[in-house]
Design a protein around this motif. Structure first.
Motif, PDB file in Angstrom:
ATOM      1  N   SER A  10       0.824  -1.433  -0.037  1.00  0.00           N
ATOM      2  CA  SER A  10       0.338  -0.147   0.095  1.00  0.00           C
ATOM      3  C   SER A  10       0.991   0.951   0.027  1.00  0.00           C
ATOM      4  O   SER A  10       2.072   1.460   0.177  1.00  0.00           O
ATOM      5  CB  SER A  10      -1.194   0.107   1.550  1.00  0.00           C
ATOM      6  OG  SER A  10      -2.191  -1.610   0.706  1.00  0.00           O
ATOM      7  N   LYS A  11       0.727   2.477  -0.192  1.00  0.00           N
ATOM      8  CA  LYS A  11       1.056   3.357  -0.646  1.00  0.00           C
ATOM      9  C   LYS A  11       0.028   4.959  -0.880  1.00  0.00           C
ATOM     10  O   LYS A  11      -0.357   4.477  -1.028  1.00  0.00           O
ATOM     11  CB  LYS A  11       1.774   3.562  -1.852  1.00  0.00           C
ATOM     12  CG  LYS A  11       2.933   4.637  -1.816  1.00  0.00           C
ATOM     13  CD  LYS A  11       3.920   5.610  -0.973  1.00  0.00           C
ATOM     14  CE  LYS A  11       4.486   6.449  -1.696  1.00  0.00           C
ATOM     15  NZ  LYS A  11       5.269   6.562   0.168  1.00  0.00           N
ATOM     16  N   THR A  12       0.522   5.669   0.569  1.00  0.00           N
ATOM     17  CA  THR A  12      -0.284   6.881   0.840  1.00  0.00           C
ATOM     18  C   THR A  12       0.532   7.937   0.420  1.00  0.00           C
ATOM     19  O   THR A  12       1.717   8.062   1.155  1.00  0.00           O
ATOM     20  CB  THR A  12      -1.428   6.669   1.948  1.00  0.00           C
ATOM     21  OG1 THR A  12      -1.557   5.594   1.569  1.00  0.00           O
ATOM     22  CG2 THR A  12      -2.065   8.141   1.876  1.00  0.00           C
ATOM     23  N   THR A  15      -1.238  14.499   0.373  1.00  0.00           N
ATOM     24  CA  THR A  15      -1.728  16.507  -1.089  1.00  0.00           C
ATOM     25  C   THR A  15      -2.467  16.885   0.020  1.00  0.00           C
ATOM     26  O   THR A  15      -3.062  17.158   1.149  1.00  0.00           O
ATOM     27  CB  THR A  15      -2.753  15.089  -1.627  1.00  0.00           C
ATOM     28  OG1 THR A  15      -3.962  15.476  -1.293  1.00  0.00           O
ATOM     29  CG2 THR A  15      -1.619  14.098  -2.605  1.00  0.00           C
ATOM     30  N   PRO A  19      -4.966  13.211   2.496  1.00  0.00           N
ATOM     31  CA  PRO A  19      -4.509  11.632   1.872  1.00  0.00           C
ATOM     32  C   PRO A  19      -4.771  11.296   0.570  1.00  0.00           C
ATOM     33  O   PRO A  19      -5.940  11.164   0.357  1.00  0.00           O
ATOM     34  CB  PRO A  19      -4.473  10.651   3.592  1.00  0.00           C
ATOM     35  CG  PRO A  19      -5.117  11.561   4.474  1.00  0.00           C
ATOM     36  CD  PRO A  19      -6.225  13.084   3.616  1.00  0.00           C
ATOM     37  N   PHE A  20      -3.783  10.872  -0.453  1.00  0.00           N
ATOM     38  CA  PHE A  20      -4.134  10.268  -1.753  1.00  0.00           C
ATOM     39  C   PHE A  20      -3.439   8.525  -1.392  1.00  0.00           C
ATOM     40  O   PHE A  20      -2.603   8.594  -1.456  1.00  0.00           O
ATOM     41  CB  PHE A  20      -3.873  10.642  -2.539  1.00  0.00           C
ATOM     42  CG  PHE A  20      -3.935  10.373  -4.089  1.00  0.00           C
ATOM     43  CD1 PHE A  20      -5.230  10.093  -4.597  1.00  0.00           C
ATOM     44  CD2 PHE A  20      -2.454   9.597  -4.671  1.00  0.00           C
ATOM     45  CE1 PHE A  20      -6.092   9.367  -5.658  1.00  0.00           C
ATOM     46  CE2 PHE A  20      -3.244   8.713  -5.826  1.00  0.00           C
ATOM     47  CZ  PHE A  20      -3.944   8.205  -6.406  1.00  0.00           C
ATOM     48  N   GLN A  21      -3.921   7.836  -1.548  1.00  0.00           N
ATOM     49  CA  GLN A  21      -4.480   6.381  -1.576  1.00  0.00           C
ATOM     50  C   GLN A  21      -3.510   5.747  -2.893  1.00  0.00           C
ATOM     51  O   GLN A  21      -4.245   5.575  -4.091  1.00  0.00           O
ATOM     52  CB  GLN A  21      -5.111   5.277  -1.569  1.00  0.00           C
ATOM     53  CG  GLN A  21      -4.463   4.078  -0.930  1.00  0.00           C
ATOM     54  CD  GLN A  21      -5.015   3.133  -0.179  1.00  0.00           C
ATOM     55  OE1 GLN A  21      -6.043   3.085   0.383  1.00  0.00           O
ATOM     56  NE2 GLN A  21      -4.552   2.167   1.114  1.00  0.00           N
ATOM     57  N   ASN A  24      -3.612   0.554  -2.895  1.00  0.00           N
ATOM     58  CA  ASN A  24      -4.462  -0.590  -1.639  1.00  0.00           C
ATOM     59  C   ASN A  24      -3.975  -1.925  -2.183  1.00  0.00           C
ATOM     60  O   ASN A  24      -4.401  -2.656  -2.732  1.00  0.00           O
ATOM     61  CB  ASN A  24      -5.213  -0.162  -2.008  1.00  0.00           C
ATOM     62  CG  ASN A  24      -5.994  -0.312  -1.324  1.00  0.00           C
ATOM     63  OD1 ASN A  24      -5.940  -1.418   0.013  1.00  0.00           O
ATOM     64  ND2 ASN A  24      -7.554   0.115  -0.599  1.00  0.00           N
ATOM     65  N   THR A  48       3.926   3.911  -9.510  1.00  0.00           N
ATOM     66  CA  THR A  48       4.112   3.525  -8.034  1.00  0.00           C
ATOM     67  C   THR A  48       5.253   2.478  -7.697  1.00  0.00           C
ATOM     68  O   THR A  48       6.019   2.828  -6.953  1.00  0.00           O
ATOM     69  CB  THR A  48       2.849   4.273  -7.556  1.00  0.00           C
ATOM     70  OG1 THR A  48       2.950   5.633  -8.422  1.00  0.00           O
ATOM     71  CG2 THR A  48       3.296   4.377  -5.551  1.00  0.00           C
ATOM     72  N   SER A  60       3.323   2.730   2.128  1.00  0.00           N
ATOM     73  CA  SER A  60       3.342   2.561   3.430  1.00  0.00           C
ATOM     74  C   SER A  60       3.240   1.645   3.984  1.00  0.00           C
ATOM     75  O   SER A  60       3.389   1.885   5.795  1.00  0.00           O
ATOM     76  CB  SER A  60       1.791   3.344   2.962  1.00  0.00           C
ATOM     77  OG  SER A  60       2.302   4.066   2.244  1.00  0.00           O
ATOM     78  N   GLY A 212      -5.251   1.841  -8.487  1.00  0.00           N
ATOM     79  CA  GLY A 212      -4.136   1.251  -7.262  1.00  0.00           C
ATOM     80  C   GLY A 212      -4.808  -0.454  -6.047  1.00  0.00           C
ATOM     81  O   GLY A 212      -4.044  -1.119  -5.256  1.00  0.00           O
TER      82      GLY A 212
END
Length: 312
Positions: A10-12, A15, A19-21, A24, A48, A60, A212
């Motif tokens: 997962s990566k958040t 911004t 938060p922008f994921q 997921n 990403t 994350s 994601g």
């Protein structure tokens, strides 16, 4: 042991809007020797995910293993096993092509590498540019050098992030011929591309990302065989009836209309006749990977498409 293993990634991002994921809970194993395709629309999270694999971004949560080496805990060993071709054209303007490749070899501790550098230059059509300064090269030639830099240390895993974006047909053919050869010799290849005909021709297995998350994952042949319906394709200069225009994919004069069965094909043709639309070069074909991709992204793919346990 997989060549690459993404484990609950997962990566958040923070911004101004909150938060922008971007990713997921992505779980994905790429086996040794695979030619694997990672597809998705812009913003789906492909780059990403590759940035996390290459150590350019930190997940994350979750972890990535490259032939068993953790990209964070054992970063030096993991990066030695990777050759990454980025989307962006990044180059050092102070060196010529051969010098750039020698310096890149040095980053990985590879000495006396001129024979392999010569082979790379020949196979990527760069031999006559070997002594040219990087600033003198066209965009397509710079991209060839990026590919050579990624391969200069003979990595077992090659990552190509949209390597043919904005380049000519000659480079595409040259690149795919060479990369296909490396794959046959045992190199694992991970490809992202918006040219879906390339993915269909080259990749044995494909994952599709949307917002994601992996929404499709299977062998390319299985995805194609299980795709629903047929495609009515023809050329016309006339405007389509509104009902057909909503369902059609139009590229210039070429119109493609999905149809579930023969009755729907006849219905489309009847509507065209009633509207007085003159058609040329009509054909009925099976869906290709682009059709499958659009079905999956729109959520209209048939329930019988096998997805290796991934639900739409």
């Amino acid at each position: 042991m997989p060549a690459v293993s993404f484990q609950a990634i997962s990566k958040t991002f923070a911004t101004p809007k909150g938060p922008f994921q971007a990713l997921n809970q992505v779980n994905l194993d790429i086996e040794e020797g695979e030619f694997f395709g990672l597809l998705g629309p812009n913003g789906a999270g492909k780059t990403t995910l590759i940035s996390i694999l290459a150590g350019l971004a930190r997940a994350s949560s979750g972890r990535v293993l490259v032939q068993g080496s953790d990209v964070q805990a054992d970063f030096a060993e993991a990066r030695r096993k990777l050759g990454v071709v980025p989307q962006e054209l990044v180059f050092d303007p102070f060196f010529n092509v051969r010098e750039s490749l020698r310096i890149q070899s040095g980053y990985f501790g590879v000495k006396n590498n001129d024979a392999w550098i010569d082979e790379l230059l020949e196979n990527l059509g760069l031999t006559d540019k070997a002594n040219a300064n990087m600033r003198q090269l066209s965009g397509g030639m710079k991209r060839r050098v990026l590919v050579a830099q990624a391969l200069v240390h003979k990595p077992p895993i090659i990552v190509l992030d949209e390597p043919t974006a904005g380049v000519d047909v000659e480079l595409r053919q040259t690149l795919w011929h060479f990369v296909a050869r490396l794959n046959k010799e045992g190199h694992t290849v991970l490809l992202t591309t918006h040219y879906l005909e390339e993915a269909e021709a080259l990749c044995g297995r494909i994952a599709m990302l949307k917002s994601g998350q992996i929404v499709a994952l299977n062998r390319t042949s299985e995805l194609l065989q299980a795709a629903s319906g047929s495609i009515l394709q023809f050329k016309t200069d006339a405007a389509l009836p509104p009902a057909l225009a909503m369902a059609a994919r139009v590229t210039g004069r070429i119109v493609q209309l999905p149809a579930h069965d023969a009755a729907e094909i006849e219905s489309h043709l009847a509507a065209l006749r009633v509207a007085g639309v003159e058609v040329h070069d009509m054909e009925i074909r099976r869906p290709d990977l682009e059709d499958v991709f659009l079905q999956v992204m729109s959520g209209t793919s048939a329930s019988n498409i096998p997805l290796e346990g991934v639900a739409l």
